[in-house]
Design an enzyme around this catalytic site. Structure first.
Site, PDB file in Angstrom:
ATOM      1  N   VAL A 145       5.704  -1.430   0.776  1.00  0.00           N
ATOM      2  CA  VAL A 145       4.641  -2.134   0.841  1.00  0.00           C
ATOM      3  C   VAL A 145       4.492  -3.137   1.805  1.00  0.00           C
ATOM      4  CG1 VAL A 145       3.622  -1.360  -1.379  1.00  0.00           C
ATOM      5  CG2 VAL A 145       4.886  -3.678  -1.217  1.00  0.00           C
ATOM      6  N   GLU A 146       3.403  -3.860   2.111  1.00  0.00           N
ATOM      7  CA  GLU A 146       3.432  -4.923   2.939  1.00  0.00           C
ATOM      8  C   GLU A 146       3.235  -6.250   2.392  1.00  0.00           C
ATOM      9  OE1 GLU A 146       0.110  -5.122   5.464  1.00  0.00           O
ATOM     10  OE2 GLU A 146       1.275  -6.446   7.070  1.00  0.00           O
ATOM     11  N   THR A 147       1.967  -6.099   1.358  1.00  0.00           N
ATOM     12  CA  THR A 147       1.711  -7.081   0.644  1.00  0.00           C
ATOM     13  C   THR A 147       1.950  -7.021  -0.883  1.00  0.00           C
ATOM     14  OG1 THR A 147       0.040  -7.643   2.405  1.00  0.00           O
ATOM     15  CG2 THR A 147      -0.610  -8.384   0.218  1.00  0.00           C
TER      16      THR A 147
ATOM     17  N   ILE B  48      -4.632  -5.166   6.506  1.00  0.00           N
ATOM     18  CA  ILE B  48      -3.762  -4.349   5.892  1.00  0.00           C
ATOM     19  C   ILE B  48      -4.321  -3.008   5.377  1.00  0.00           C
ATOM     20  CG2 ILE B  48      -1.834  -4.675   3.822  1.00  0.00           C
ATOM     21  CD1 ILE B  48      -3.118  -7.399   3.622  1.00  0.00           C
TER      22      ILE B  48
ATOM     23  N   GLN C 145      -0.732   0.059   1.329  1.00  0.00           N
ATOM     24  CA  GLN C 145       0.509  -1.149   1.755  1.00  0.00           C
ATOM     25  C   GLN C 145       0.488  -2.247   0.809  1.00  0.00           C
ATOM     26  OE1 GLN C 145       2.829  -1.075   4.772  1.00  0.00           O
ATOM     27  NE2 GLN C 145       2.578   1.046   4.213  1.00  0.00           N
TER      28      GLN C 145
END
Lengths: 317, 317
Positions: free
Chosen positions: B25-27, B251, B255
Site C-alpha cells: 500500500v501507499e497510504t 491514490i 493502495q
C-alpha cells in the site's frame, strides 16, 4: 421508522350517503385538530353532528397524538368549546403511554423516565406509576469535563419520549443511559410526528402557514440516534390505541370509522387498524392533495367537514 | 440510516508479515482513538511505528469522526503527545463538512447553520463560508406562546449537524425550519455515531467503562425525526473522506490500508471505500468480539497494536 402496509385501495369516494356509513359502524374515532376544532375555534356544525351521532347510539372517541396534555386537561378544552365529552372518550398519546404500561403489567416498583411535558406525568401518576424527569429536567446541564460521571437510576424500566419544548442534552443523555444500560428497559414513543399539532389559535395559524413546529418525532429521533433502537410507538399511526379500544369495548374493528384530516397519520392509522376511514377536508389536506398522483393513501370516503353528516342525511331523506 | 453493502469476506487473518502489507500500500489511514492514543496517553510504540512508515515513504492520514475540534486544534493534540503531524494529514469530520461544501461549490453568498461545536465553525471559516448558530445558540430558548413566530434566515443553504453538548430545542427548531423551508437546503451530518469518542483521559475512562456518552448520531437523529429526511454523512463510515483523499492525492483505493479499532465505523469505512483493512485490538474491539458469530464485519487482518508493524517486521527479517 416503522413501516406499515397500506391496504391497496381504490380512489377515495366522495361521501354521498351519510346514513349508510353511520348505520354500518358502531364507533366513530375522531382526530381533533382540523376535524373538531382549529386552534381555539370549533369547526361549523360540530356540536349538532356529535349530538346526532350520540342520539343514534354511536360511541364517540376523540384521539390526539399531542402528549402535552392529560385526558383531564383535554376534557377542559372540550368544555371550553362547549362540547360535552367525558374523559373516557378522550385518547391522547399521553394516556396511551400509561395505558400501554398497564397493558403489559409494568412493575409498580420500577420507574419511568419521561422526556416530555405535563400530560405524560399526569397520566402516569393516575395509573399509579413512579416517574422521574419531565419538565424538572429542562434546566439541567451536563459538563463533559474530567471527573464527570453521570449516575442514573437503575430502577428505570421504561423511557417515555414525547413532544418536549424543554428538550436538552441532559435528558437525551439520561434517557439513553437508562435504555442502554438498564437490562430490559423499554423505549416508548408517544408519537413520531415530524410537526406537532398545537391547539392554540396562534399556533394553529403558524401551523397552517406551514411554519413547521417540531413534533415528537424530533425528540424520538434523538433517542433512535443515540440508542440505535426503534421505539414502541403508542400514538397514531401505530395500532396500539385502536387495539386498546377494540379490546376495552369489545368492538369489531370493521365496526369503527376513523375520521381525520391527515392522510399519513389519521387515515393510515384507520387503515392499519382495519377500520373504515373518512377524510375531512376541514384541516390540512385539500382535495388536490388527496387526488395527487404522489399520494398513495386513499381513505374509503372523503367529505368537506363532519357536519356534512347532517346535510347529506337530509338530502337522502 | 444509510445501508452499506459489506463485502462478503473470509474471517480476518492475524497479521503475520507486516512488510508484505506495508509494501502493498501507499497510504495508511489511521483512526486516532484506540489506535494512536487512548485519552491523553499515546499507545506504546506509536512514534517509532509512524517514523518507520514515513521512512518507507508511506503517506499517513489521521481520521476522526469527532467534529468538536478543527484540524488545527487536532494538530495541537498530536503535538502535545510528541507526534509531528501536519494539519494536511488530519481529517476530522469538522474539516470533512467544510471540504464537502467546497467540493460541491456551495455558494459563498449562502450561509451554513451549524448545530455543533467550535471545530465546525473554525473549518467553515477557513474555507471561506458564512455561518451562523453553533455554541452561541446554546442558551437560546423558544416560547411557544400565542404570537410566537420564529423567523429564520432565508439565505441558509446548508445545515451541518455534529456532536453538540449544548444541543437544545431552539437549534433543532431553527435548523429544521431551514431544511424544510429554504428551497434546496442541504442536510449534512458530520457522523451518526451513537456514542462519541472523546479524547480526554477521564472521558475515555468513562467510555471504556461503557458509560455511553451521546454521539453525533443523537443530534442527527433529532433532525431526521423532524425533517423526515436522511442526511448526507461526511464522516465514517460514509466514503466521502476516502473519495476526497483518493481524489486529492491521486491514490488508488486498493493502495490504501485503513487501520482502526472499531468494526462498524473504521473497518466498514475501509471496506466501503474498497481499501485494505487492519483491525487493532488496542481500542474497543476484543478478539472475541471480532470472532463472535454475531459479528459480520471481518477486516483483512488484525493485530494487537500498530507497533506490531515493528516486531512482525523484525521477525520476518
Amino acid at each position: 421508522m416503522e413501516s406499515f402496509v397500506t391496504k391497496a385501495s381504490a380512489s377515495a369516494q366522495p361521501l354521498k350517503n351519510a346514513d349508510e356509513l353511520i348505520d354500518s359502524v358502531e364507533t366513530f374515532i375522531f382526530d381533533c385538530d382540523g376535524v373538531i376544532w382549529k386552534g381555539d375555534k370549533l369547526i361549523d356544525g360540530v356540536p349538532e353532528t356529535l349530538d346526532m351521532l350520540r342520539s343514534k347510539g354511536k360511541r364517540l372517541v376523540f384521539v390526539t397524538n399531542n402528549s402535552t396534555k392529560s385526558r383531564k386537561q383535554y376534557g377542559k378544552k372540550f368544555e371550553t368549546l362547549g362540547l360535552t365529552v367525558t374523559e373516557e372518550e378522550i385518547f391522547a398519546s399521553s394516556f396511551a403511554a400509561a395505558a400501554y404500561l398497564k397493558s403489559i403489567d409494568f412493575p409498580k416498583d420500577k420507574k419511568v423516565y419521561v422526556v416530555g411535558e405535563d400530560g405524560i406525568l399526569k397520566e402516569l401518576e393516575l395509573a399509579g406509576f413512579q416517574y422521574l424527569g419531565g419538565p424538572e429536567d429542562g434546566g439541567k446541564k451536563i459538563e463533559l469535563k474530567p471527573g464527570f460521571l453521570m449516575e442514573h437510576d437503575k430502577d428505570v424500566g421504561a423511557v417515555v419520549v414525547g413532544f418536549d419544548r424543554y428538550f436538552n442534552y441532559y435528558k437525551v443523555q439520561y434517557g439513553t443511559l437508562c435504555i442502554r444500560e438498564n437490562p430490559g428497559c423499554l423505549f416508548i414513543a408517544t408519537n413520531r410526528d415530524a410537526v406537532t399539532h398545537l391547539t392554540d389559535a396562534q399556533e394553529w395559524a403558524a401551523y397552517v402557514m406551514c411554519i413547521s413546529i417540531l413534533g415528537g418525532g424530533s425528540m424520538v429521533g434523538a433517542f433512535v440516534g443515540s440508542t440505535q433502537r426503534e421505539p414502541l410507538v403508542v400514538g397514531k399511526p401505530s395500532t396500539f390505541m385502536m387495539d386498546y379500544l377494540a379490546n376495552k369495548f369489545g368492538i369489531q374493528k370493521s365496526q369503527i370509522c376513523m375520521v381525520g384530516d391527515r392522510l399519513d397519520t389519521d387515515i393510515l392509522f384507520g387503515q392499519n387498524g382495519g377500520c373504515k376511514t373518512l377524510l375531512v377536508l376541514s384541516g390540512v389536506t385539500s382535495l388536490s392533495m388527496l387526488q395527487s398522483p404522489n399520494n398513495s393513501i386513499q381513505p374509503d370516503f372523503y367529505t368537506n367537514k363532519i357536519s356534512d353528516f347532517l346535510s347529506l342525511k337530509a338530502a337522502a331523506v
